[in-house]
Design an enzyme around this catalytic site. Sequence first.
Site, short mmCIF file in Angstrom:
data_model
loop_
_atom_site.label_atom_id
_atom_site.label_comp_id
_atom_site.label_asym_id
_atom_site.label_seq_id
_atom_site.Cartn_x
_atom_site.Cartn_y
_atom_site.Cartn_z
N MET A 30 0.85 -1.20 0.00
CA MET A 30 0.00 0.00 0.00
C MET A 30 0.89 1.25 0.00
O MET A 30 0.41 2.34 0.32
CB MET A 30 -0.93 -0.01 1.21
CG MET A 30 -1.90 -1.19 1.15
SD MET A 30 -3.39 -0.96 2.12
CE MET A 30 -2.72 -0.84 3.75
N HIS A 34 8.88 1.25 3.60
CA HIS A 34 9.92 1.29 4.64
C HIS A 34 10.79 0.05 4.47
O HIS A 34 10.61 -0.73 3.52
CB HIS A 34 9.27 1.39 6.02
CG HIS A 34 8.21 0.35 6.26
ND1 HIS A 34 8.47 -1.01 6.27
CD2 HIS A 34 6.88 0.47 6.49
CE1 HIS A 34 7.36 -1.67 6.51
NE2 HIS A 34 6.37 -0.80 6.62
N GLY A 36 10.75 -2.76 5.84
CA GLY A 36 10.00 -4.03 5.74
C GLY A 36 9.65 -4.32 4.29
O GLY A 36 9.85 -5.42 3.78
N HIS A 37 9.15 -3.28 3.60
CA HIS A 37 8.82 -3.45 2.18
C HIS A 37 10.08 -3.67 1.34
O HIS A 37 10.08 -4.51 0.45
CB HIS A 37 8.12 -2.19 1.65
CG HIS A 37 6.83 -1.84 2.31
ND1 HIS A 37 6.67 -0.73 3.09
CD2 HIS A 37 5.62 -2.46 2.30
CE1 HIS A 37 5.42 -0.66 3.52
NE2 HIS A 37 4.77 -1.70 3.07
N GLY A 147 4.85 -10.23 3.89
CA GLY A 147 5.64 -10.13 5.11
C GLY A 147 5.07 -10.98 6.24
O GLY A 147 3.85 -11.09 6.39
P1 AMP Z 1 1.36 -2.96 3.45
O1 AMP Z 1 1.93 -1.89 2.58
O2 AMP Z 1 1.27 -2.60 4.90
O3 AMP Z 1 0.10 -3.56 2.89
O4 AMP Z 1 2.43 -4.12 3.41
C1 AMP Z 1 2.86 -4.69 2.20
C2 AMP Z 1 3.64 -5.93 2.50
O5 AMP Z 1 4.78 -5.59 3.30
C3 AMP Z 1 2.82 -6.96 3.30
O6 AMP Z 1 3.08 -8.24 2.79
C4 AMP Z 1 3.35 -6.77 4.70
O7 AMP Z 1 3.24 -7.95 5.48
C5 AMP Z 1 4.80 -6.44 4.44
N1 AMP Z 1 5.38 -5.72 5.59
C6 AMP Z 1 4.89 -4.62 6.19
N2 AMP Z 1 5.65 -4.28 7.26
C7 AMP Z 1 6.63 -5.22 7.33
C8 AMP Z 1 7.74 -5.44 8.22
N3 AMP Z 1 7.98 -4.64 9.26
N4 AMP Z 1 8.54 -6.49 7.98
C9 AMP Z 1 8.30 -7.32 6.93
N5 AMP Z 1 7.28 -7.18 6.07
C10 AMP Z 1 6.46 -6.14 6.26
#
Ligand code: AMP
Length: 287
Positions: A30, A34, A36-37, A147
């Site tokens: 989304m 950061h 994580g992404h 993630g």
């Molecule tokens: P989001 O943008 O929050 O929908 O996350 C996109 C992807 O990044 C999803 O698969 C999340 O699980 C992964 N993600 C978000 N935060 C982290 C993190 N701290 N460590 C690892 N993966 C992450």
Amino acid sequence: MRTTESVEEVRELVAAARRDSRRIGCVPTMGALHRGHTNLIRSAVEDCQLVVVTLFVNSPQFDDPDDFHRYPRPLEDDLATCQELGVDVVFAPDDQTVYPPGGQTTIDVGPLGQIFEGHHRPDHFLGVATVVVKLLNITTPDVAYFGHKDFQQQLVIRRLCRDLHLPVEIVTCPTVRDPDGLALSSRNVLLASDQRIVATSLFRALERAEAGLNNGEGDLQAIRRKMRDELESTPGLDVDYATIVDAGTLEETDEVTKSMVAIVAGSVGGVRLIDNLPLNTESAPRP
Ligand code: AMP
């Protein structure tokens, strides 16, 4: 790097790569990228010859309109990050592209989508599953990266890929944290500095679970109580759940199973945060 809002253009780029027998990876996000992404994107760039990152803030998965409106959307920064990491295609569609007017179909993932996050955020996984199926159908990757941070989400996605025979491999990458243990989240920027300190209690609760099992404690109820004690003794944190579950089914068993995970969720100043930790159950007593 090509950036596009168009389904047709993504399909053409992917079709050309497939004709060249390139392995195609997709990283759905989304945005507000950061570490994580970027960890997911790096894995994709390493394993695949065409990497598609999707940037789309998916309104149906938000139960709180405020949360949706204040969700950060730093598009230019995200594009620069993708470019730097060697992403080939960024698919950043608008709402109408993903949800053409008159659309009616949604994906209901069943019981796994109704517990924990699904219980506290009704229809959350309906929104997640529907958008993930759409994004996988548009990008048709060989492999998609998610993630561990969103533990239930990746289970739900694995389940729906199996149930719907989607020909895609799902890779789950480890959770990336700040040095104080706080899992990185796009929502962390919404926390004031004192709230950020409160939020670290989530990780401490997970560590309590880990310590309990490492010390060979077999009483899961007692360990669950310690997790809740940690969170409930932290002023400013509203706890949604804190427990230990089987990592395959999310069942709260009384006995230690082969693979378990500690999961927590709560809100700090109206910002909802979730986290989890896989537990080493080797040392714990078994029935
Ligand atoms: P989001 O943008 O929050 O929908 O996350 C996109 C992807 O990044 C999803 O698969 C999340 O699980 C992964 N993600 C978000 N935060 C982290 C993190 N701290 N460590 C690892 N993966 C992450």
